[in-house]
Design an enzyme around this catalytic site. Structure first.
Site, PDB file in Angstrom:
ATOM      1  N   VAL A  11      43.473  34.403  32.175  1.00 32.32           N
ATOM      2  CA  VAL A  11      43.062  35.713  32.660  1.00 32.32           C
ATOM      3  C   VAL A  11      43.824  36.825  31.947  1.00 32.32           C
ATOM      4  CG1 VAL A  11      43.138  37.239  34.673  1.00 32.32           C
ATOM      5  CG2 VAL A  11      42.222  34.938  34.879  1.00 32.32           C
ATOM      6  N   ASN A  86      49.986  32.466  37.634  1.00 33.50           N
ATOM      7  CA  ASN A  86      49.213  31.431  38.317  1.00 33.50           C
ATOM      8  C   ASN A  86      49.552  31.402  39.808  1.00 33.50           C
ATOM      9  OD1 ASN A  86      51.517  30.820  36.805  1.00 33.50           O
ATOM     10  ND2 ASN A  86      51.282  28.626  37.139  1.00 33.50           N
ATOM     11  N   LEU A 158      35.946  37.179  35.728  1.00 32.50           N
ATOM     12  CA  LEU A 158      35.455  36.525  34.505  1.00 32.50           C
ATOM     13  C   LEU A 158      35.300  35.028  34.747  1.00 32.50           C
ATOM     14  CD1 LEU A 158      37.791  34.683  32.925  1.00 32.50           C
ATOM     15  CD2 LEU A 158      38.667  36.912  32.338  1.00 32.50           C
ATOM     16  N   ALA A 159      34.367  34.434  34.031  1.00 31.12           N
ATOM     17  CA  ALA A 159      34.224  32.985  34.075  1.00 31.12           C
ATOM     18  C   ALA A 159      34.676  32.437  32.726  1.00 31.12           C
ATOM     19  CB  ALA A 159      32.768  32.610  34.331  1.00 31.12           C
ATOM     20  N   LEU A 216      38.213  35.727  46.985  1.00 28.98           N
ATOM     21  CA  LEU A 216      38.131  34.384  47.574  1.00 28.98           C
ATOM     22  C   LEU A 216      36.697  34.105  48.035  1.00 28.98           C
ATOM     23  CD1 LEU A 216      41.346  34.094  49.803  1.00 28.98           C
ATOM     24  CD2 LEU A 216      40.975  33.238  47.488  1.00 28.98           C
ATOM     25  N   CYS A 271      39.894  27.338  39.725  1.00 28.87           N
ATOM     26  CA  CYS A 271      39.735  28.347  40.773  1.00 28.87           C
ATOM     27  C   CYS A 271      38.975  27.904  42.016  1.00 28.87           C
ATOM     28  CB  CYS A 271      39.057  29.578  40.190  1.00 28.87           C
ATOM     29  SG  CYS A 271      40.104  30.408  38.988  1.00 28.87           S
ATOM     30  N   PHE A 272      37.774  27.346  41.849  1.00 23.17           N
ATOM     31  CA  PHE A 272      36.917  27.136  43.021  1.00 23.17           C
ATOM     32  C   PHE A 272      37.640  26.343  44.114  1.00 23.17           C
ATOM     33  CE2 PHE A 272      32.469  27.582  40.872  1.00 23.17           C
ATOM     34  CZ  PHE A 272      32.714  28.926  40.720  1.00 23.17           C
TER      35      PHE A 272
HETATM   36  N1  LIG Z   1      41.142  30.985  34.988  1.00 30.76           N
HETATM   37  C1  LIG Z   1      40.151  31.696  35.502  1.00 30.76           C
HETATM   38  O1  LIG Z   1      38.982  31.541  35.158  1.00 30.76           O
HETATM   39  C2  LIG Z   1      40.443  32.741  36.534  1.00 30.76           C
HETATM   40  C3  LIG Z   1      39.448  33.674  36.854  1.00 30.76           C
HETATM   41  C4  LIG Z   1      39.722  34.649  37.791  1.00 30.76           C
HETATM   42  C5  LIG Z   1      40.966  34.695  38.398  1.00 30.76           C
HETATM   43  N2  LIG Z   1      41.918  33.774  38.098  1.00 30.76           N
HETATM   44  C6  LIG Z   1      43.233  33.887  38.743  1.00 30.76           C
HETATM   45  O2  LIG Z   1      44.124  34.520  37.840  1.00 30.76           O
HETATM   46  C7  LIG Z   1      45.448  33.997  37.984  1.00 30.76           C
HETATM   47  C8  LIG Z   1      45.935  33.467  36.649  1.00 30.76           C
HETATM   48  O3  LIG Z   1      45.080  32.401  36.254  1.00 30.76           O
HETATM   49  P1  LIG Z   1      45.156  31.765  34.801  1.00 30.76           P
HETATM   50  O4  LIG Z   1      44.046  30.793  34.714  1.00 30.76           O
HETATM   51  O5  LIG Z   1      45.274  32.852  33.798  1.00 30.76           O
HETATM   52  O6  LIG Z   1      46.562  30.993  34.921  1.00 30.76           O
HETATM   53  P2  LIG Z   1      47.433  30.373  33.731  1.00 30.76           P
HETATM   54  O7  LIG Z   1      48.216  29.281  34.341  1.00 30.76           O
HETATM   55  O8  LIG Z   1      46.571  30.108  32.551  1.00 30.76           O
HETATM   56  O9  LIG Z   1      48.430  31.566  33.314  1.00 30.76           O
HETATM   57  C9  LIG Z   1      49.449  32.048  34.144  1.00 30.76           C
HETATM   58  C10 LIG Z   1      50.650  32.373  33.263  1.00 30.76           C
HETATM   59  O10 LIG Z   1      51.634  33.048  34.048  1.00 30.76           O
HETATM   60  C11 LIG Z   1      52.910  32.711  33.524  1.00 30.76           C
HETATM   61  N3  LIG Z   1      53.968  33.009  34.496  1.00 30.76           N
HETATM   62  C12 LIG Z   1      54.129  32.484  35.729  1.00 30.76           C
HETATM   63  N4  LIG Z   1      55.203  33.032  36.341  1.00 30.76           N
HETATM   64  C13 LIG Z   1      55.727  33.929  35.466  1.00 30.76           C
HETATM   65  C14 LIG Z   1      56.839  34.802  35.494  1.00 30.76           C
HETATM   66  N5  LIG Z   1      57.615  34.878  36.596  1.00 30.76           N
HETATM   67  N6  LIG Z   1      57.095  35.571  34.419  1.00 30.76           N
HETATM   68  C15 LIG Z   1      56.309  35.490  33.326  1.00 30.76           C
HETATM   69  N7  LIG Z   1      55.246  34.690  33.219  1.00 30.76           N
HETATM   70  C16 LIG Z   1      54.948  33.906  34.285  1.00 30.76           C
HETATM   71  C17 LIG Z   1      52.783  31.230  33.212  1.00 30.76           C
HETATM   72  O11 LIG Z   1      53.766  30.825  32.276  1.00 30.76           O
HETATM   73  C18 LIG Z   1      51.356  31.149  32.663  1.00 30.76           C
HETATM   74  O12 LIG Z   1      51.318  31.219  31.258  1.00 30.76           O
HETATM   75  C19 LIG Z   1      45.351  32.945  39.080  1.00 30.76           C
HETATM   76  O13 LIG Z   1      45.692  33.538  40.310  1.00 30.76           O
HETATM   77  C20 LIG Z   1      43.889  32.569  39.082  1.00 30.76           C
HETATM   78  O14 LIG Z   1      43.453  32.132  40.342  1.00 30.76           O
HETATM   79  C21 LIG Z   1      41.685  32.817  37.149  1.00 30.76           C
END
Ligand SMILES: NC(=O)c1ccc[n+]([C@@H]2O[C@H](COP(=O)([O-])OP(=O)(O)OC[C@H]3O[C@@H](n4cnc5c(N)ncnc54)[C@H](O)[C@@H]3O)[C@@H](O)[C@H]2O)c1
Length: 452
Positions: A11, A86, A158-159, A216, A271-272
């Site tokens: 994201v 995350n 985003l998806a 959610l 996510c789901f």
């Molecule tokens: N992946 C998707 O399609 C999607 C879509 C919409 C929303 N989301 C939401 O967005 C959020 C992130 O998802 P993602 O898929 O990008 O996760 P991800 O695991 O790919 O990325 C999260 C990043 O955060 C970093 N991080 C964690 N704690 C940290 C800290 N204290 N300092 C610095 N960096 C830190 C991690 O190292 C990791 O690289 C989640 O809450 C998820 O539910 C994801």
């Protein structure tokens, strides 16, 4: 204006790249504690695969888009801080297996409070339980040396696989804020950034809790549609109805609509499942067990669908797959991404290994080591599990093919040639309903889809 985004994942990386691309006058710094990930964002081999992302990053990187591990410096300099870390399902303690683990969000809030000396807008980009903004606010106020903060919710819709298109042309941008003059001003600042390329009618503003909850709920409704059509797919298989025909017929009703009605081996992705578990847990905590159970049913159906698929393979192959070679085509949780989190293929491969099959996986984007560690755990190996370099290689000598990801290339494989090289009878289990079963049957395959 300076923006910092904490979390350079699926994201944080793409969303910030798009903001930097569309707003060259804003300096955007994406930070992460994961050094390897940041190094990859600064290289030619980005850490995630998304169609079109390379070009967007190349345009902006070094101009007004920067990737760094210096979290504190980026926070100190920023006017707006996106929190995009995350929020996985908790694996320990109260709420284990259901609640969202907010340790990363909380630790980021503490760091912001420590470092900030000037007013900041904090934007929740991560998906979090409703009311998290209150927690963040309390941590900021209790730990800061007087800097003013406004916390906004701006969930990301985003998806994966279509992230760049979704960011370029979103159905909506949602921004929730406190209904105070300070909150309204912060919402307007953030809306102004998106308005560089998104029309104002598509930028929805709400109160904080509506925005947090809407994310959610959106994921719960999407997943519910998949579980609904998957539930019907099981009935179709018993009755001779064809689930694609049923989906087409009901989708023509404008109240139902045609999208997200594709029956499959089940939904995956990071996510789901996590968001519905979290929604269900929240309902329970707020004293609504019937509502909690209603949503938990979406997950139960998904688990059932995945198990049903592997069980059908075993049953159809004369109740034993021991020592048989099964080619699993696709490992990412969907096409056009290299993300394997919660991919249905993981469970399918594990089930087949439990039955002592020899499983050969092929995926066009997921690295072999990741396939093995997703199935077996990091550092583990199993002589029955291997990874092929192409679908044709995986299929050579196989008793059955199982399509678990809808990659376009699986639609157009040379199935005639593949059939020649397989054990007979040769089976095909299309877990995504992307191949023409009639054509495969004409080639000699015993071919099965989902709900067909
Ligand atoms: N992946 C998707 O399609 C999607 C879509 C919409 C929303 N989301 C939401 O967005 C959020 C992130 O998802 P993602 O898929 O990008 O996760 P991800 O695991 O790919 O990325 C999260 C990043 O955060 C970093 N991080 C964690 N704690 C940290 C800290 N204290 N300092 C610095 N960096 C830190 C991690 O190292 C990791 O690289 C989640 O809450 C998820 O539910 C994801």
């Amino acid at each position: 204006m300076k923006i910092c985004c904490i979390g350079a994942g699926y994201v944080g990386g793409p969303t910030m790249a798009m903001i930097a691309f569309k707003a060259p006058d804003i300096r955007v710094t994406v930070v992460d504690m994961n050094e390897a990930r940041i190094a990859a964002w600064n290289s030619d081999a980005l850490p995630i695969y998304e169609p079109g992302l390379d070009e967007v990053v190349k345009q902006a990187r070094g101009r007004n888009l920067f990737f760094s591990t210096d979290v504190r410096a980026a926070i100190a300099a920023a006017d707006i801080i996106f929190v995009s870390v995350n929020t996985p399902t908790k694996t320990y303690g109260v709420g284990a297996g259901r609640a969202a683990d907010l340790r990363y969000v909380e630790s980021v809030a503490r760091t912001i409070a420590e470092v900030a000396t000037s007013p900041k807008i904090i934007v929740e980009k991560s998906t979090i339980p409703v009311k998290t903004a209150e927690t963040i606010q309390q941590i900021l106020v209790a730990n800061s040396s007087g800097a003013a903060f406004q916390v906004l919710s701006n969930p990301e819709f985003l998806a994966e696989g279509t992230a760049v298109q979704d960011l370029l042309n979103p159905d909506r941008v949602l921004i929730g804020g406190e209904r105070t003059p300070g909150g309204d001003a912060a919402v307007e600042t953030l809306a102004g950034i998106y308005a560089r390329w998104v029309s104002r009618e598509r930028i929805i503003t709400t109160n904080l809790w509506s925005s947090e909850l809407s994310k959610l709920v959106a994921n719960a409704f999407l997943a519910q549609r998949i579980s609904s059509i998957n539930a019907i797919s099981a009935l179709c298989e018993e009755t001779g109805a064809d689930v694609d025909e049923v989906a087409n017929a009901i989708g023509k009703d404008s109240r139902i609509g045609p999208k997200f009605l594709k029956a499959s081996v089940g939904f995956g992705g990071s996510c789901f499942q996590k968001d519905i578990l979290n929604l269900s847990y929240l309902c329970e905590r707020f004293g609504l067990p019937e509502v909690a159970d209603y949503w938990a049913g979406v997950i139960r159906m998904n688990d059932h669908q995945k198990r049903r698929f592997s069980a059908k393979i075993v049953r159809t192959l004369f109740n034993t797959v021991a020592d048989k070679r099964i080619a699993v085509l696709g490992f990412a949780f969907k096409k056009d991404t290299d993300d394997t989190r919660e991919s249905p293929a993981i469970g399918v491969v594990r089930d087949l290994l439990d039955e002592q099959a020899n499983v050969v996986v092929y995926d066009p984007k997921v690295p072999p080591a990741e396939i093995v560690s997703a199935v077996l755990g990091r550092g583990q190996s199993n002589p029955r599990l291997s990874v092929a370099k192409s679908a044709a290689e995986a299929a050579r000598g196989a008793h059955a093919l199982a399509i678990t990801t809808e990659w376009d290339e699986f639609r157009t494989l040379d199935y005639e040639k593949i059939f020649e090289g397989m054990q007979k009878p040769a089976f095909m289990f299309d877990g995504r309903n992307i191949v023409n079963l009639e054509k495969l049957r004409a080639l000699g395959f015993r071919a099965f889809g989902i709900g067909k």
